[in-house]
Design a protein around this motif. Structure first.
Motif, mmCIF file in Angstrom:
data_model
loop_
_atom_site.group_PDB
_atom_site.id
_atom_site.type_symbol
_atom_site.label_atom_id
_atom_site.label_comp_id
_atom_site.label_asym_id
_atom_site.label_seq_id
_atom_site.Cartn_x
_atom_site.Cartn_y
_atom_site.Cartn_z
ATOM 1 N N ILE A 174 0.882 -1.170 0.000
ATOM 2 C CA ILE A 174 0.000 0.000 0.000
ATOM 3 C C ILE A 174 0.916 1.215 0.000
ATOM 4 N N VAL A 175 0.876 1.979 -1.085
ATOM 5 C CA VAL A 175 1.828 3.072 -1.299
ATOM 6 C C VAL A 175 1.083 4.378 -1.529
ATOM 7 N N GLU A 176 1.524 5.419 -0.840
ATOM 8 C CA GLU A 176 0.978 6.765 -1.039
ATOM 9 C C GLU A 176 2.119 7.682 -1.477
ATOM 10 N N THR A 177 1.844 8.562 -2.443
ATOM 11 C CA THR A 177 2.852 9.523 -2.894
ATOM 12 C C THR A 177 2.234 10.919 -2.958
ATOM 13 N N GLU A 178 3.067 11.928 -2.745
ATOM 14 C CA GLU A 178 2.592 13.309 -2.846
ATOM 15 C C GLU A 178 2.267 13.663 -4.288
ATOM 16 N N LYS A 179 3.103 13.185 -5.203
ATOM 17 C CA LYS A 179 2.862 13.412 -6.628
ATOM 18 C C LYS A 179 3.280 12.159 -7.383
ATOM 19 N N PRO A 180 2.783 11.966 -8.594
ATOM 20 C CA PRO A 180 3.044 10.717 -9.310
ATOM 21 C C PRO A 180 4.537 10.472 -9.545
ATOM 22 N N LEU A 181 4.928 9.225 -9.452
ATOM 23 C CA LEU A 181 6.265 8.791 -9.832
ATOM 24 C C LEU A 181 6.201 7.313 -10.168
ATOM 25 N N GLU A 182 7.252 6.810 -10.804
ATOM 26 C CA GLU A 182 7.310 5.395 -11.155
ATOM 27 C C GLU A 182 8.114 4.642 -10.102
ATOM 28 N N ILE A 183 7.585 3.483 -9.695
ATOM 29 C CA ILE A 183 8.295 2.610 -8.763
ATOM 30 C C ILE A 183 8.355 1.218 -9.388
ATOM 31 N N PHE A 184 9.533 0.646 -9.414
ATOM 32 C CA PHE A 184 9.729 -0.701 -9.955
ATOM 33 C C PHE A 184 10.187 -1.627 -8.834
ATOM 34 N N GLY A 185 9.735 -2.861 -8.903
ATOM 35 C CA GLY A 185 10.221 -3.892 -8.012
ATOM 36 C C GLY A 185 11.125 -4.838 -8.793
ATOM 37 N N ARG A 186 12.290 -5.101 -8.259
ATOM 38 C CA ARG A 186 13.216 -6.031 -8.918
ATOM 39 C C ARG A 186 13.589 -7.131 -7.926
ATOM 40 N N LEU A 187 13.159 -8.338 -8.222
ATOM 41 C CA LEU A 187 13.493 -9.486 -7.378
ATOM 42 C C LEU A 187 14.827 -10.064 -7.829
ATOM 43 N N ASN A 188 15.732 -10.231 -6.891
ATOM 44 C CA ASN A 188 17.064 -10.777 -7.166
ATOM 45 C C ASN A 188 17.224 -12.091 -6.404
ATOM 46 N N VAL A 189 17.599 -13.152 -7.124
ATOM 47 C CA VAL A 189 17.816 -14.458 -6.502
ATOM 48 C C VAL A 189 19.200 -14.952 -6.912
ATOM 49 N N VAL A 190 20.059 -15.151 -5.923
ATOM 50 C CA VAL A 190 21.426 -15.612 -6.176
ATOM 51 C C VAL A 190 21.450 -17.134 -6.124
ATOM 52 N N HIS A 191 21.991 -17.747 -7.198
ATOM 53 C CA HIS A 191 22.173 -19.202 -7.217
ATOM 54 C C HIS A 191 23.563 -19.486 -7.784
ATOM 55 N N GLY A 192 24.450 -19.920 -6.891
ATOM 56 C CA GLY A 192 25.838 -20.133 -7.302
ATOM 57 C C GLY A 192 26.454 -18.816 -7.733
ATOM 58 N N PRO A 193 27.152 -18.792 -8.880
ATOM 59 C CA PRO A 193 27.789 -17.555 -9.340
ATOM 60 C C PRO A 193 26.833 -16.608 -10.068
ATOM 61 N N ASN A 194 25.603 -17.020 -10.245
ATOM 62 C CA ASN A 194 24.647 -16.257 -11.054
ATOM 63 C C ASN A 194 23.563 -15.615 -10.186
ATOM 64 N N THR A 195 22.985 -14.541 -10.738
ATOM 65 C CA THR A 195 21.871 -13.861 -10.074
ATOM 66 C C THR A 195 20.748 -13.669 -11.078
ATOM 67 N N GLU A 196 19.584 -14.225 -10.752
ATOM 68 C CA GLU A 196 18.397 -14.017 -11.582
ATOM 69 C C GLU A 196 17.710 -12.732 -11.142
ATOM 70 N N GLN A 197 17.265 -11.936 -12.111
ATOM 71 C CA GLN A 197 16.567 -10.686 -11.815
ATOM 72 C C GLN A 197 15.264 -10.632 -12.609
ATOM 73 N N VAL A 198 14.184 -10.358 -11.892
ATOM 74 C CA VAL A 198 12.871 -10.200 -12.528
ATOM 75 C C VAL A 198 12.333 -8.839 -12.118
ATOM 76 N N VAL A 199 11.943 -8.015 -13.096
ATOM 77 C CA VAL A 199 11.512 -6.637 -12.838
ATOM 78 C C VAL A 199 10.024 -6.489 -13.149
ATOM 79 N N ARG A 200 9.309 -5.812 -12.266
ATOM 80 C CA ARG A 200 7.900 -5.489 -12.472
ATOM 81 C C ARG A 200 7.660 -4.043 -12.038
ATOM 82 N N GLU A 201 6.835 -3.331 -12.794
ATOM 83 C CA GLU A 201 6.436 -1.987 -12.376
ATOM 84 C C GLU A 201 5.253 -2.080 -11.437
#
Length: 257
Positions: A174-201
């Protein structure tokens, strides 16, 4: 022994006090005036204390209970979580002129590349009737000369125990802002030497924001998952106030394709 008797004695005294004032109220119409005046003065003094108690008690009891970790989750959820900042009071309530990599509590870290920080973070008490989370997070951004601003939420070990490519990780906010802006969520999962990233607005036009991160579209090595975190990335945050009233996570199996 005396300590064990204390609640009993207090209860007895309270009962005697109630009986005393009940008797005074019944006799008020027939009391002589000096006694009535004395009773009135004492009753007014007591009423002031009782009103103060009721004011504080009703205010506190109307708030979401501290430590509350109850929120709606999808069917089949095998892990859910509300971070500590939204559950209970932190030892340090806020930070001003926040340097990059500053932590608020053990799970939240702020990152930015400003030359001069005009940012503040503060934990606040939620007081609205519809709030489930006891606490929220307020971020004030004034002048901003950096190129990025993000809040990192470190996920606990339970979030990745048994994590597979058939899972969805759902984030509700639940997010409130004074004025509009863009917020993105980026999930990072580390597995061994690699990192998976999934981005959603985050769709901020909704009262409650819900985004899902589908592990099926990653190259996740299920046997080597080590840690995970969520970045909340704020685009164009200058001269704005952002209040995150609640933030919760849930993990559930995805529907079969």
């Amino acid at each position: 022994m005396l300590k064990a008797l204390k609640p009993y004695l207090q209860s007895m005294l309270a009962q005697r006090e109630m009986t005393f004032w009940s008797d005074r109220a019944k006799r008020a119409r027939k009391m002589d005036l000096p006694t009535l005046r004395d009773s009135r003065n004492k009753a007014r003094a007591l009423k002031t204390q009782l009103d103060d108690l009721l004011y504080v008690a009703e205010g506190r009891l109307a708030l979401p209970m501290e430590g509350l970790n109850i929120f709606p989750t999808p069917h089949g959820t095998d892990w859910s979580w509300r971070p500590e900042l939204w559950r209970g009071p932190l030892p340090v309530k806020g930070l001003a002129s926040v340097p990059s990599q500053s932590k608020l509590g053990e799970e939240i870290t702020l990152f930015h590349d400003c030359n001069y920080s005009e940012l503040s973070l503060r934990q606040l008490r939620n007081r609205r009737e519809e709030d489930l989370a006891p606490y929220g997070l307020r971020m004030d951004v004034f002048a901003f000369d950096g190129s990025f601003l993000s809040l990192v939420i470190n996920l606990p070990k339970d979030a990745i125990t048994g994590l597979t490519k058939s899972h969805l990780i759902r984030v509700s906010a639940i997010v409130e802002t004074e004025k509009p802006l863009e917020i993105f969520g980026r999930l990072n999962v580390v597995h061994g030497p690699n990192t998976e990233q999934v981005v959603r607005e985050l769709p901020l036009n909704q009262k409650e924001v819900v985004v899902e991160f589908d592990m099926a579209y990653t190259n996740l090595n299920e046997k080597r998952v080590e840690k995970a975190w969520l970045d909340l990335i704020f685009e164009g945050p200058e001269m704005n106030q952002v209040v995150v009233r609640d933030l919760t996570f849930a993990r559930c199996p995805r529907a079969e394709m």
